[in-house]
Design a protein around this motif. Structure first.
Motif, PDB file in Angstrom:
ATOM      1  N   THR A 125      23.085  47.929  38.665  1.00  0.00           N
ATOM      2  CA  THR A 125      23.840  49.182  38.752  1.00  0.00           C
ATOM      3  C   THR A 125      24.799  49.214  39.938  1.00  0.00           C
ATOM      4  OG1 THR A 125      22.041  50.229  40.002  1.00  0.00           O
ATOM      5  CG2 THR A 125      22.023  50.490  37.602  1.00  0.00           C
ATOM      6  N   LEU A 126      24.546  48.392  40.962  1.00  0.00           N
ATOM      7  CA  LEU A 126      25.417  48.382  42.138  1.00  0.00           C
ATOM      8  C   LEU A 126      26.571  47.398  41.990  1.00  0.00           C
ATOM      9  CD1 LEU A 126      23.018  49.977  43.344  1.00  0.00           C
ATOM     10  CD2 LEU A 126      23.336  48.673  45.455  1.00  0.00           C
ATOM     11  N   ALA A 127      26.284  46.226  41.447  1.00  0.00           N
ATOM     12  CA  ALA A 127      27.283  45.161  41.386  1.00  0.00           C
ATOM     13  C   ALA A 127      28.452  45.554  40.483  1.00  0.00           C
ATOM     14  CB  ALA A 127      26.645  43.876  40.888  1.00  0.00           C
ATOM     15  N   LYS A 128      29.651  45.578  41.060  1.00  0.00           N
ATOM     16  CA  LYS A 128      30.848  45.993  40.322  1.00  0.00           C
ATOM     17  C   LYS A 128      31.432  44.787  39.598  1.00  0.00           C
ATOM     18  CE  LYS A 128      31.941  49.651  43.655  1.00  0.00           C
ATOM     19  NZ  LYS A 128      30.804  49.377  44.575  1.00  0.00           N
ATOM     20  N   ILE A 129      30.824  44.436  38.474  1.00  0.00           N
ATOM     21  CA  ILE A 129      31.241  43.215  37.779  1.00  0.00           C
ATOM     22  C   ILE A 129      32.586  43.369  37.092  1.00  0.00           C
ATOM     23  CG2 ILE A 129      28.858  42.484  37.475  1.00  0.00           C
ATOM     24  CD1 ILE A 129      29.020  43.343  34.571  1.00  0.00           C
ATOM     25  N   GLU A 130      33.029  44.603  36.898  1.00  0.00           N
ATOM     26  CA  GLU A 130      34.334  44.787  36.274  1.00  0.00           C
ATOM     27  C   GLU A 130      35.470  44.388  37.217  1.00  0.00           C
ATOM     28  OE1 GLU A 130      33.134  48.590  38.297  1.00  0.00           O
ATOM     29  OE2 GLU A 130      32.179  47.153  36.932  1.00  0.00           O
ATOM     30  N   ASN A 131      35.163  44.192  38.498  1.00  0.00           N
ATOM     31  CA  ASN A 131      36.170  43.765  39.465  1.00  0.00           C
ATOM     32  C   ASN A 131      35.922  42.357  39.995  1.00  0.00           C
ATOM     33  OD1 ASN A 131      37.374  46.346  39.377  1.00  0.00           O
ATOM     34  ND2 ASN A 131      35.902  47.128  40.864  1.00  0.00           N
ATOM     35  N   HIS A 132      34.934  41.669  39.449  1.00  0.00           N
ATOM     36  CA  HIS A 132      34.536  40.386  40.027  1.00  0.00           C
ATOM     37  C   HIS A 132      34.033  39.473  38.914  1.00  0.00           C
ATOM     38  CE1 HIS A 132      32.732  37.462  42.740  1.00  0.00           C
ATOM     39  NE2 HIS A 132      33.171  38.144  43.784  1.00  0.00           N
ATOM     40  N   PRO A 133      34.884  38.565  38.405  1.00  0.00           N
ATOM     41  CA  PRO A 133      34.481  37.744  37.253  1.00  0.00           C
ATOM     42  C   PRO A 133      33.271  36.865  37.526  1.00  0.00           C
ATOM     43  CG  PRO A 133      36.541  36.947  38.217  1.00  0.00           C
ATOM     44  CD  PRO A 133      36.262  38.267  38.835  1.00  0.00           C
ATOM     45  N   PHE A 134      33.113  36.398  38.757  1.00  0.00           N
ATOM     46  CA  PHE A 134      31.989  35.505  39.048  1.00  0.00           C
ATOM     47  C   PHE A 134      30.672  36.267  39.121  1.00  0.00           C
ATOM     48  CE2 PHE A 134      35.772  33.318  40.544  1.00  0.00           C
ATOM     49  CZ  PHE A 134      35.606  32.077  39.950  1.00  0.00           C
ATOM     50  N   GLY A 194      30.312  34.620  46.072  1.00  0.00           N
ATOM     51  CA  GLY A 194      29.235  35.598  45.964  1.00  0.00           C
ATOM     52  C   GLY A 194      29.699  37.034  46.051  1.00  0.00           C
ATOM     53  N   LEU A 195      28.791  37.917  45.654  1.00  0.00           N
ATOM     54  CA  LEU A 195      28.995  39.369  45.758  1.00  0.00           C
ATOM     55  C   LEU A 195      27.762  39.971  46.402  1.00  0.00           C
ATOM     56  CD1 LEU A 195      30.624  41.962  45.062  1.00  0.00           C
ATOM     57  CD2 LEU A 195      29.389  42.014  42.881  1.00  0.00           C
ATOM     58  N   TRP A 196      27.993  40.821  47.401  1.00  0.00           N
ATOM     59  CA  TRP A 196      26.910  41.482  48.138  1.00  0.00           C
ATOM     60  C   TRP A 196      27.229  42.972  48.148  1.00  0.00           C
ATOM     61  CZ3 TRP A 196      25.723  39.994  53.955  1.00  0.00           C
ATOM     62  CH2 TRP A 196      24.601  40.696  54.405  1.00  0.00           C
ATOM     63  N   ALA A 213      33.139  23.777  50.280  1.00  0.00           N
ATOM     64  CA  ALA A 213      34.546  23.379  50.240  1.00  0.00           C
ATOM     65  C   ALA A 213      35.407  24.613  50.050  1.00  0.00           C
ATOM     66  CB  ALA A 213      34.777  22.392  49.094  1.00  0.00           C
ATOM     67  N   LEU A 214      34.965  25.468  49.147  1.00  0.00           N
ATOM     68  CA  LEU A 214      35.589  26.773  48.935  1.00  0.00           C
ATOM     69  C   LEU A 214      34.475  27.808  48.917  1.00  0.00           C
ATOM     70  CD1 LEU A 214      38.331  27.775  46.396  1.00  0.00           C
ATOM     71  CD2 LEU A 214      36.322  29.203  46.727  1.00  0.00           C
ATOM     72  N   GLY A 215      34.522  28.719  49.862  1.00  0.00           N
ATOM     73  CA  GLY A 215      33.508  29.769  49.928  1.00  0.00           C
ATOM     74  C   GLY A 215      34.160  31.131  49.992  1.00  0.00           C
ATOM     75  N   ARG A 216      33.646  32.032  49.189  1.00  0.00           N
ATOM     76  CA  ARG A 216      34.162  33.400  49.214  1.00  0.00           C
ATOM     77  C   ARG A 216      32.995  34.364  49.071  1.00  0.00           C
ATOM     78  NH1 ARG A 216      39.208  36.669  46.545  1.00  0.00           N
ATOM     79  NH2 ARG A 216      38.134  38.638  46.210  1.00  0.00           N
ATOM     80  N   LEU A 217      33.060  35.442  49.848  1.00  0.00           N
ATOM     81  CA  LEU A 217      32.069  36.510  49.725  1.00  0.00           C
ATOM     82  C   LEU A 217      32.792  37.844  49.680  1.00  0.00           C
ATOM     83  CD1 LEU A 217      29.088  37.433  49.700  1.00  0.00           C
ATOM     84  CD2 LEU A 217      29.252  37.643  52.198  1.00  0.00           C
ATOM     85  N   ASP A 218      32.501  38.626  48.639  1.00  0.00           N
ATOM     86  CA  ASP A 218      32.937  40.017  48.575  1.00  0.00           C
ATOM     87  C   ASP A 218      31.751  40.881  48.975  1.00  0.00           C
ATOM     88  OD1 ASP A 218      35.704  40.559  46.663  1.00  0.00           O
ATOM     89  OD2 ASP A 218      34.890  38.547  46.792  1.00  0.00           O
ATOM     90  N   ASP A 270      36.797  32.486  52.533  1.00  0.00           N
ATOM     91  CA  ASP A 270      37.477  33.749  52.240  1.00  0.00           C
ATOM     92  C   ASP A 270      36.435  34.864  52.263  1.00  0.00           C
ATOM     93  OD1 ASP A 270      38.942  35.840  51.195  1.00  0.00           O
ATOM     94  OD2 ASP A 270      39.649  34.761  49.440  1.00  0.00           O
ATOM     95  N   ASN A 271      36.710  35.918  53.012  1.00  0.00           N
ATOM     96  CA  ASN A 271      35.791  37.053  53.079  1.00  0.00           C
ATOM     97  C   ASN A 271      36.546  38.355  52.832  1.00  0.00           C
ATOM     98  OD1 ASN A 271      32.983  36.040  54.146  1.00  0.00           O
ATOM     99  ND2 ASN A 271      34.534  34.899  55.278  1.00  0.00           N
ATOM    100  N   HIS A 272      36.066  39.089  51.830  1.00  0.00           N
ATOM    101  CA  HIS A 272      36.614  40.400  51.498  1.00  0.00           C
ATOM    102  C   HIS A 272      35.524  41.438  51.756  1.00  0.00           C
ATOM    103  CE1 HIS A 272      40.338  39.412  48.930  1.00  0.00           C
ATOM    104  NE2 HIS A 272      39.978  38.314  49.553  1.00  0.00           N
ATOM    105  N   THR A 273      35.807  42.407  52.607  1.00  0.00           N
ATOM    106  CA  THR A 273      34.833  43.453  52.888  1.00  0.00           C
ATOM    107  C   THR A 273      35.408  44.811  52.505  1.00  0.00           C
ATOM    108  OG1 THR A 273      35.561  43.890  55.172  1.00  0.00           O
ATOM    109  CG2 THR A 273      33.977  42.094  54.839  1.00  0.00           C
ATOM    110  N   ARG A 274      34.515  45.708  52.118  1.00  0.00           N
ATOM    111  CA  ARG A 274      34.928  47.064  51.793  1.00  0.00           C
ATOM    112  C   ARG A 274      33.837  48.033  52.242  1.00  0.00           C
ATOM    113  NH1 ARG A 274      37.893  49.863  46.720  1.00  0.00           N
ATOM    114  NH2 ARG A 274      37.118  51.985  47.035  1.00  0.00           N
ATOM    115  N   LEU A 275      34.236  49.013  53.046  1.00  0.00           N
ATOM    116  CA  LEU A 275      33.347  50.078  53.503  1.00  0.00           C
ATOM    117  C   LEU A 275      33.858  51.399  52.955  1.00  0.00           C
ATOM    118  CD1 LEU A 275      32.806  49.091  57.230  1.00  0.00           C
ATOM    119  CD2 LEU A 275      30.950  49.718  55.696  1.00  0.00           C
ATOM    120  N   ASP A 276      33.010  52.096  52.214  1.00  0.00           N
ATOM    121  CA  ASP A 276      33.370  53.411  51.679  1.00  0.00           C
ATOM    122  C   ASP A 276      32.553  54.485  52.382  1.00  0.00           C
ATOM    123  OD1 ASP A 276      35.172  53.498  49.036  1.00  0.00           O
ATOM    124  OD2 ASP A 276      34.071  51.616  49.038  1.00  0.00           O
ATOM    125  N   HIS A 277      33.213  55.244  53.253  1.00  0.00           N
ATOM    126  CA  HIS A 277      32.581  56.414  53.864  1.00  0.00           C
ATOM    127  C   HIS A 277      32.726  57.574  52.879  1.00  0.00           C
ATOM    128  CE1 HIS A 277      31.739  55.277  58.113  1.00  0.00           C
ATOM    129  NE2 HIS A 277      32.647  54.331  57.859  1.00  0.00           N
TER     130      HIS A 277
END
Length: 432
Positions: free
Chosen positions: A132-141, A240-242, A262-267, A294-301
């Motif tokens: 229910t938390l993982a936003k798979i509609e925005n993250h194909p992996f 990955g997605l966290w 070799a290629l690492g990304r975390l959302d 590659d690191n993408h972070t998002r904080l929603d207050h």
């Protein structure tokens, strides 16, 4: 999606396995898996024309013929080791819970079991929570993980539980040419307290695609420190997605340490959904050779009186590339928010690359928010000072590099974990 925005894939065997899994398990799980498969098929592998994936080149993943992940070996070519020395060690091999390698002494208030078992033994808790938390509609992996995962870890902290030993989780990948889908669900109930160290490593130098998804639910007044260490082989791909949600009065400290792949990304996305929450979202990233991290972070207050602090330190050498995209959203109801974001990058070579994009969007009018990014080299004056007192160049550089990263590493509570990450930092940069 237009073909110009996606790469072709060689995943027929992987998608066939996902289709099979979508017909197994309880109805709600079949629905979840089918949705993951549908989302992956719709989104595909994004090209740089997709803004969110602009600096994450996926051509190498597109060109590789992948197979579904298989169970790993019982014996590895290297010791798994421990960062904390904790008596609690949970091992997952190729995304599957390994009972023989795990050590889970009885702890009052702690449930740590295979996700496969939890789907049977705790079905009432997982239905309506898992996925229910993982936003798979925005993250194909993450969508592909949702379609593929068969096992993983269910970690539950009971109301008022105080787990004193560090909970150490080790994800091991072994083999080559495979897609692994590690899955973890963490639920920390009211006023629970714990420290978690989650580590990703490889057995050998195989080329695999690791697609972990972690969902963390931090309930009212819970206090959790969560350290994630990505130290896989530099032949591996790791995307990955966290996702985390916080409730009223909770405190969540999330540290991302990235050394491998070799290629690492975390959302990493955190939803601050209650009043008086405190959040730390920090990272240390070290890239050498031709690595791209590659690191993408998002904080929603989303609610009033929240406090968040984000410090991302990146060290990049040789022809490596690091990417940072940090977003902070202060929603209309989130009055009296205090949010601070800092991204600092240390370039150790003129051929290294950094792409930094801090973002701050504020829809409330009574807030304190700051953000900024800096890029620089080792300062010549401190280096000269140390060398003029007889210190060898490598040792002097090591001290300055560690001083740069220490602002984040020293925030980690467990001394053993701090020391282990410091040693690994020096090894990574060949500055021992």
């Amino acid at each position: 999606m237009s073909a110009t925005l996606t790469y072709p894939t060689q995943m027929d065997a992987v998608l066939a396995e996902a289709s099979r899994l979508a017909t197994t398990g309880p109805a709600w799980l079949q629905t979840l898996r089918a949705r993951g498969l549908e989302q992956f098929n719709q989104q595909g592998l994004p090209t740089p024309k997709n803004e969110e994936w602009k600096y994450t080149p996926l051509r190498a993943i597109s060109d590789t013929p992948w197979t579904p992940g298989e169970p790993g070996p019982a014996v590895f070519s290297q010791e798994l080791g421990s960062l904390s020395g904790s008596p609690i060690r949970i091992v997952l091999v190729n995304g599957r819970f390994d009972r023989n390698l795990s050590e889970i002494p009885a702890q009052v208030g702690l449930t740590a079991i295979s996700l496969r078992d939890a789907l049977t033994e705790h079905a009432d808790k997982l239905e309506g929570t898992l996925g229910t938390l993982a936003k798979i509609e925005n993250h194909p992996f993450a969508a592909l993980n949702t379609a593929l995962f068969e096992d993983g870890l269910y970690l539950e902290l009971a109301k008022g539980a105080m787990i004193e030993p560090v909970i150490e989780i080790v994800h091991v990948t072994s083999g080559s040419g495979q897609v692994f889908a590690p899955r973890m669900l963490l639920v920390a109930h009211e006023a629970a307290v714990a420290q978690i160290v989650e580590r990703y490593i490889s057995d050998g130098e195989g080329v695999n695609l690791t697609l972990p998804v972690t969902e963390s639910i931090i309930h009212t007044n819970a206090n959790v420190e969560h350290v994630r260490v990505q130290d896989e082989a530099t032949t591996n791909f790791h995307i990955g997605l966290w996702e985390s949600h916080q409730a009223v009065g909770s405190e969540y400290k999330a540290y991302n340490v990235a050394y491998g792949a070799a290629l690492g990304r975390l959302d990493q996305n955190l939803w601050l959904g209650g009043r008086h929450v405190t959040t730390r979202l920090d990272g240390v990233v070290v890239a050498r050779g031709t690595q791209l991290l590659d690191n993408h972070t998002r904080l929603d207050h989303a609610m009033p009186d929240g406090n968040s602090f984000e410090v991302y330190k990146q060290i990049v050498d040789d022809e490596a590339t690091v990417v940072f995209n940090g977003k902070i959203f202060v929603h209309q109801d989130a009055q009296k928010t205090d949010a601070k974001q800092t991204n600092q990058t240390l370039l150790l070579a003129p051929t290294a690359t950094i792409n930094s994009k801090p973002q701050l969007e504020i829809f409330a009018d009574d807030v304190k928010c700051t953000h900024g990014a800096t890029v620089g080299q080792l300062e010549t004056l401190p280096l000269f000072y140390l060398r003029s007192r007889g210190m060898p160049k490598k040792q002097a550089e090591a001290i300055l590099v560690y001083a740069f990263a220490a602002e984040v590493l020293e925030l980690i509570n467990d001394e053993s974990v701090k020391k282990a990450l410091e040693v690994r930092l020096f090894e990574k940069l060949a500055l021992e």
